[in-house]
Design a protein around this motif. Structure first.
Motif, PDB file in Angstrom:
ATOM      1  N   ALA A   1      18.031  12.453 -41.641  1.00 38.73           N
ATOM      2  CA  ALA A   1      16.927  11.665 -41.089  1.00 38.73           C
ATOM      3  C   ALA A   1      16.911  10.351 -41.849  1.00 38.73           C
ATOM      4  CB  ALA A   1      15.606  12.406 -41.245  1.00 38.73           C
ATOM      5  N   PHE A   2      17.386   9.292 -41.198  1.00 40.16           N
ATOM      6  CA  PHE A   2      17.556   7.997 -41.863  1.00 40.16           C
ATOM      7  C   PHE A   2      16.666   6.943 -41.213  1.00 40.16           C
ATOM      8  CE2 PHE A   2      22.246   9.175 -42.901  1.00 40.16           C
ATOM      9  CZ  PHE A   2      21.827   9.910 -44.002  1.00 40.16           C
ATOM     10  N   GLY A   3      16.139   6.043 -42.027  1.00 38.60           N
ATOM     11  CA  GLY A   3      15.399   4.898 -41.512  1.00 38.60           C
ATOM     12  C   GLY A   3      14.262   5.306 -40.597  1.00 38.60           C
ATOM     13  N   ALA A   4      14.230   4.714 -39.410  1.00 34.67           N
ATOM     14  CA  ALA A   4      13.163   5.005 -38.460  1.00 34.67           C
ATOM     15  C   ALA A   4      13.186   6.459 -38.009  1.00 34.67           C
ATOM     16  CB  ALA A   4      13.266   4.072 -37.255  1.00 34.67           C
ATOM     17  N   GLY A   5      14.356   7.117 -38.095  1.00 32.49           N
ATOM     18  CA  GLY A   5      14.410   8.542 -37.793  1.00 32.49           C
ATOM     19  C   GLY A   5      13.653   9.350 -38.827  1.00 32.49           C
ATOM     20  N   ALA A   6      13.767   8.960 -40.104  1.00 27.81           N
ATOM     21  CA  ALA A   6      12.980   9.591 -41.158  1.00 27.81           C
ATOM     22  C   ALA A   6      11.501   9.318 -40.949  1.00 27.81           C
ATOM     23  CB  ALA A   6      13.426   9.066 -42.516  1.00 27.81           C
ATOM     24  N   MET A   7      11.176   8.098 -40.515  1.00 28.77           N
ATOM     25  CA  MET A   7       9.776   7.756 -40.261  1.00 28.77           C
ATOM     26  C   MET A   7       9.203   8.559 -39.101  1.00 28.77           C
ATOM     27  SD  MET A   7       9.954   3.630 -40.786  1.00 28.77           S
ATOM     28  CE  MET A   7      11.252   2.991 -41.840  1.00 28.77           C
ATOM     29  N   MET A   8      10.026   8.841 -38.103  1.00 26.07           N
ATOM     30  CA  MET A   8       9.567   9.689 -37.007  1.00 26.07           C
ATOM     31  C   MET A   8       9.183  11.066 -37.540  1.00 26.07           C
ATOM     32  SD  MET A   8      11.538  10.906 -33.540  1.00 26.07           S
ATOM     33  CE  MET A   8      10.806  12.184 -32.511  1.00 26.07           C
ATOM     34  N   ALA A   9      10.039  11.647 -38.376  1.00 24.62           N
ATOM     35  CA  ALA A   9       9.714  12.942 -38.970  1.00 24.62           C
ATOM     36  C   ALA A   9       8.414  12.859 -39.762  1.00 24.62           C
ATOM     37  CB  ALA A   9      10.856  13.415 -39.862  1.00 24.62           C
TER      38      ALA A   9
ATOM     39  N   ALA B   1       3.086   0.666 -43.779  1.00 22.38           N
ATOM     40  CA  ALA B   1       1.830   1.417 -43.777  1.00 22.38           C
ATOM     41  C   ALA B   1       2.079   2.904 -43.576  1.00 22.38           C
ATOM     42  CB  ALA B   1       0.907   0.890 -42.685  1.00 22.38           C
ATOM     43  N   LEU B   2       3.011   3.237 -42.698  1.00 22.05           N
ATOM     44  CA  LEU B   2       3.322   4.650 -42.456  1.00 22.05           C
ATOM     45  C   LEU B   2       3.799   5.320 -43.730  1.00 22.05           C
ATOM     46  CD1 LEU B   2       3.814   7.063 -40.517  1.00 22.05           C
ATOM     47  CD2 LEU B   2       6.124   6.141 -40.170  1.00 22.05           C
ATOM     48  N   ILE B   3       4.748   4.712 -44.400  1.00 16.61           N
ATOM     49  CA  ILE B   3       5.338   5.325 -45.586  1.00 16.61           C
ATOM     50  C   ILE B   3       4.329   5.395 -46.728  1.00 16.61           C
ATOM     51  CG2 ILE B   3       7.162   5.119 -47.306  1.00 16.61           C
ATOM     52  CD1 ILE B   3       8.677   3.476 -45.031  1.00 16.61           C
ATOM     53  N   THR B   4       3.622   4.303 -46.975  1.00 20.94           N
ATOM     54  CA  THR B   4       2.720   4.276 -48.122  1.00 20.94           C
ATOM     55  C   THR B   4       1.461   5.109 -47.909  1.00 20.94           C
ATOM     56  OG1 THR B   4       1.717   2.195 -47.338  1.00 20.94           O
ATOM     57  CG2 THR B   4       3.541   2.033 -48.905  1.00 20.94           C
ATOM     58  N   SER B   5       1.112   5.381 -46.646  1.00 16.69           N
ATOM     59  CA  SER B   5      -0.068   6.214 -46.395  1.00 16.69           C
ATOM     60  C   SER B   5       0.266   7.697 -46.400  1.00 16.69           C
ATOM     61  CB  SER B   5      -0.714   5.840 -45.058  1.00 16.69           C
ATOM     62  OG  SER B   5       0.112   6.213 -43.979  1.00 16.69           O
ATOM     63  N   ARG B   6       1.528   8.038 -46.171  1.00 13.27           N
ATOM     64  CA  ARG B   6       1.913   9.445 -46.072  1.00 13.27           C
ATOM     65  C   ARG B   6       2.519   9.989 -47.359  1.00 13.27           C
ATOM     66  NH1 ARG B   6       0.093  12.536 -42.344  1.00 13.27           N
ATOM     67  NH2 ARG B   6       1.955  13.304 -41.304  1.00 13.27           N
ATOM     68  N   PHE B   7       3.016   9.091 -48.226  1.00 13.09           N
ATOM     69  CA  PHE B   7       3.650   9.509 -49.476  1.00 13.09           C
ATOM     70  C   PHE B   7       2.802   9.067 -50.664  1.00 13.09           C
ATOM     71  CE2 PHE B   7       8.122   8.787 -47.471  1.00 13.09           C
ATOM     72  CZ  PHE B   7       7.931   9.876 -46.632  1.00 13.09           C
ATOM     73  N   THR B   8       3.049   9.672 -51.807  1.00 18.09           N
ATOM     74  CA  THR B   8       2.480   9.120 -53.034  1.00 18.09           C
ATOM     75  C   THR B   8       3.134   7.768 -53.301  1.00 18.09           C
ATOM     76  OG1 THR B   8       4.156  10.071 -54.509  1.00 18.09           O
ATOM     77  CG2 THR B   8       2.229  11.449 -53.981  1.00 18.09           C
ATOM     78  N   ASN B   9       2.467   6.962 -54.101  1.00 18.21           N
ATOM     79  CA  ASN B   9       3.011   5.646 -54.414  1.00 18.21           C
ATOM     80  C   ASN B   9       4.381   5.757 -55.065  1.00 18.21           C
ATOM     81  OD1 ASN B   9       3.143   3.268 -56.698  1.00 18.21           O
ATOM     82  ND2 ASN B   9       2.316   2.547 -54.755  1.00 18.21           N
ATOM     83  N   GLN B  10       4.536   6.705 -55.994  1.00 17.01           N
ATOM     84  CA  GLN B  10       5.816   6.801 -56.695  1.00 17.01           C
ATOM     85  C   GLN B  10       6.921   7.283 -55.777  1.00 17.01           C
ATOM     86  OE1 GLN B  10       6.364   5.441 -59.576  1.00 17.01           O
ATOM     87  NE2 GLN B  10       8.534   5.883 -59.220  1.00 17.01           N
TER      88      GLN B  10
END
Length: 233
Positions: free
Chosen positions: A105-113, A145-154
């Protein structure tokens, strides 16, 4: 193109062409249209339900269809917003959603997951990666926004600033996925998890998700343009 299967009240959306195991499941504009049509089809089925997405072969999804995007660069901003529409659709889907990440799952594919309610990833094969920094590609406002809202900052720093690949075990340690499974058991695990949530389907679930993801959905609705995504600068 995506196609559907079913296990009881769980709808299984396969991201690749039926019978093919080498499809990278990249987001060509026609593919995005087909994906939304398949979401429409699932939503039209009455009764309890939950959604699992998966694929066959080496890839869950390799994300952006960069060949199309760079061949149609005058439509790049429009195209990226069409990709964002996949994330919004999943974040507000009227059923529980589980990504069975069976391969890369790479890039936008990872973001879809990442846009699913829950994620289970194969432990013995496949990587999750956000390689944009290695490719010289910026993250859009919506993607950031998707990545930073779904994951911890680190976890976000670890992935976004390095482009490195993480396997299922490390992805679970970072909180990127909820669980791991070996081999074909990843789909069975996702179906079992989804089957326990089929009764939650409905408008109330949509309302809960919409409020839960309010700031993220606002970012996803931000039109991508030269001001907030200055390519080449």
């Amino acid at each position: 193109m995506p196609y559907l299967d079913r296990d009881g009240d769980v709808h299984i959306l396969y991201l690749g062409n039926k019978g093919e195991v080498d499809n990278e499941n990249r987001f060509h504009p026609d593919y995005i249209d087909e994906l939304h049509a398949t979401f429409d089809e699932v939503e039209a089925i009455e009764g309890p339900g939950a959604l699992v997405t998966t694929s066959t072969g080496k890839f869950y999804s390799n994300g952006l269809h960069t060949d199309w995007m760079f061949a149609n660069f005058d439509k790049a901003y429009w195209y990226l917003d069409r990709v964002h529409s996949i994330f919004t659709r999943l974040l507000t889907f009227p059923m529980a959603t589980v990504a069975a990440v069976n391969g890369h799952a790479f890039g936008a594919g990872a973001m879809m997951a990442t846009s699913h309610d829950h994620r289970v990833m194969r432990a013995d094969r496949g990587f999750y990666s956000l390689p944009e920094v290695l490719l010289g590609m910026p993250f859009t406002v919506a993607m950031n926004a998707l990545i930073t809202s779904r994951f911890t900052n680190q976890a976000a720093v670890s992935l976004m600033t390095t482009g490195r690949r993480v396997g299922g075990v490390e992805a679970k340690e970072l909180g990127i996925v909820d669980a791991t499974a070996d081999g074909d058991a990843v789909l069975a695990h996702a179906i079992k998890q989804a089957s326990e949530l089929v009764g939650n389907r409905g408008q109330n679930l949509v309302n809960i998700k919409t409020r839960l993801h309010g700031p993220l959905l606002a970012a996803l609705a931000t039109e991508t343009n030269a001001e907030n995504l200055p390519f080449g600068k």
